[in-house]
Motif scaffolding. Structure first.
Motif, PDB file in Angstrom:
ATOM      1  N   PRO B 134       0.824  -1.218   0.000  1.00  0.00           N
ATOM      2  CA  PRO B 134       0.000   0.000   0.000  1.00  0.00           C
ATOM      3  C   PRO B 134       0.857   1.266   0.000  1.00  0.00           C
ATOM      4  O   PRO B 134       1.914   1.297   0.617  1.00  0.00           O
ATOM      5  N   ARG B 135       0.352   2.301  -0.682  1.00  0.00           N
ATOM      6  CA  ARG B 135       1.048   3.586  -0.730  1.00  0.00           C
ATOM      7  C   ARG B 135       0.030   4.710  -0.976  1.00  0.00           C
ATOM      8  O   ARG B 135      -1.085   4.468  -1.431  1.00  0.00           O
ATOM      9  N   LYS B 136       0.502   5.935  -0.750  1.00  0.00           N
ATOM     10  CA  LYS B 136      -0.238   7.112  -1.220  1.00  0.00           C
ATOM     11  C   LYS B 136       0.355   7.505  -2.552  1.00  0.00           C
ATOM     12  O   LYS B 136       1.548   7.833  -2.628  1.00  0.00           O
ATOM     13  N   ARG B 137      -0.447   7.490  -3.595  1.00  0.00           N
ATOM     14  CA  ARG B 137       0.050   7.727  -4.947  1.00  0.00           C
ATOM     15  C   ARG B 137      -0.609   8.954  -5.550  1.00  0.00           C
ATOM     16  O   ARG B 137      -1.709   9.347  -5.139  1.00  0.00           O
ATOM     17  N   THR B 138       0.035   9.514  -6.561  1.00  0.00           N
ATOM     18  CA  THR B 138      -0.562  10.631  -7.304  1.00  0.00           C
ATOM     19  C   THR B 138      -0.513  10.330  -8.801  1.00  0.00           C
ATOM     20  O   THR B 138       0.434   9.732  -9.293  1.00  0.00           O
ATOM     21  N   VAL B 139      -1.571  10.725  -9.485  1.00  0.00           N
ATOM     22  CA  VAL B 139      -1.654  10.612 -10.940  1.00  0.00           C
ATOM     23  C   VAL B 139      -1.801  12.029 -11.482  1.00  0.00           C
ATOM     24  O   VAL B 139      -2.621  12.808 -10.987  1.00  0.00           O
TER      25      VAL B 139
END
Lengths: 146, 146, 146
Positions: B134-139
């Motif tokens: 799990p991670r905090k991601r940005t697109v």
């Protein structure tokens, strides 16, 4: 809207090679005044390709092993029956596996330009793949925006 | 020509996850007045990726099985010898397989804007792949046109 | 900046088919006055795809063999349990393998326009892949520039 077309030249080594062209693209962008827009990077050959990923030496070796297993050079390919193809020079390479690898990667990548810089993530580099070297190759870059 | 840059945040679960970000992109487009142009969607990480395909629950499970077979986590990878890499934190994940999966998918997708809407086909959704959660991601999304 | 949207129609044969749509895209470009810019080619289906590579008859057969081995039709896929999916017509095809092949290729390609022509390399053609034919398919083309 300005559109700037440029060519990057890459002289490649034998077999599969992975070249980090990020700094060359940054330089091309810096030579323009474009602050907001896109860079189109386009591989102009059928046995080269692009990807955007981490340029880490040991990972690059893993990628080569992976590609060789995905499309083994030693498999039987119809494209490698050079004598059955028409209008082909005698020194045409047997490179069906290189075409297949290229299709599994990509021909075109688009990188956003944000505040005058490439909008890449921390570990992202723009990687040019030679899949049938050695050759003199060219990569096309189109920088557009405002 | 207006160019609008936006970030979508995705908080992901463990392992491989496939997230449908189509409605978020539609909302970003609706907040502009652009009728004709393009949306560039750009994955900003080296162990995430994009694809455009059908968001059907059972197919998504097939995709995960397919990716795990294509680049098995349990294979031997040089990139996973964390102790042999320089300047790496001790908690660096062993994720060579995630990088390989990302390269087989894509980093950038472009969707046309036609008459103010995304020009997607009936069954097409814009899918964001977490390959090492799990991670905090940005697109990143760039909407441009007129 | 002019933006021209067009549709190419392709009537496909059974199974996997590879169609060279380069000349149709050249014709669409020639009908505009755009000298410098981009053509976005976008596959609007979830079991079709695009790639840019060599249109050589024997290579195309190698590509089909490669794709069939990568995602065998005869494997067990959850997506093919049509009776377990909701709101699906009875004649829905069992085509999970076609979706997987499409994801390994690409949905969108961008080709630069340079001096009024497509900036393709000598051996590059724009290839449309049918992965679950026969069908009537459409490919979207957006030509933009100046």
């Amino acid at each position: 809207m300005p559109i700037v077309n440029q060519i990057i030249e890459v002289e490649t080594d034998t077999g599969i090679g992975i070249y980090n062209i990020t700094s060359q693209i940054k330089d091309l962008l810096a030579a323009t005044s474009i602050q907001n827009g896109q860079v189109l990077i386009f591989s102009r050959h059928t046995t080269t390709a692009l990807t955007i990923n981490e340029y880490e030496e040991r990972l690059l070796e893993d990628v080569k092993v992976f590609l060789r297993k995905l499309a083994p050079e030693e498999n039987r390919y119809l494209h490698n029956d050079i004598h059955l193809r028409v209008g082909i020079p005698d020194d045409e390479p047997m490179n069906a596996h290189s075409h297949l690898m290229a299709m599994m990667l990509t021909t075109s990548e688009i990188v956003p330009i944000v505040d005058g810089s490439l909008g890449l993530g921390t570990y992202q580099s723009i990687l040019f793949f030679e899949l049938d070297g050695p050759r003199k190759r060219t990569v096309f870059c189109q920088i557009s925006g405002e």
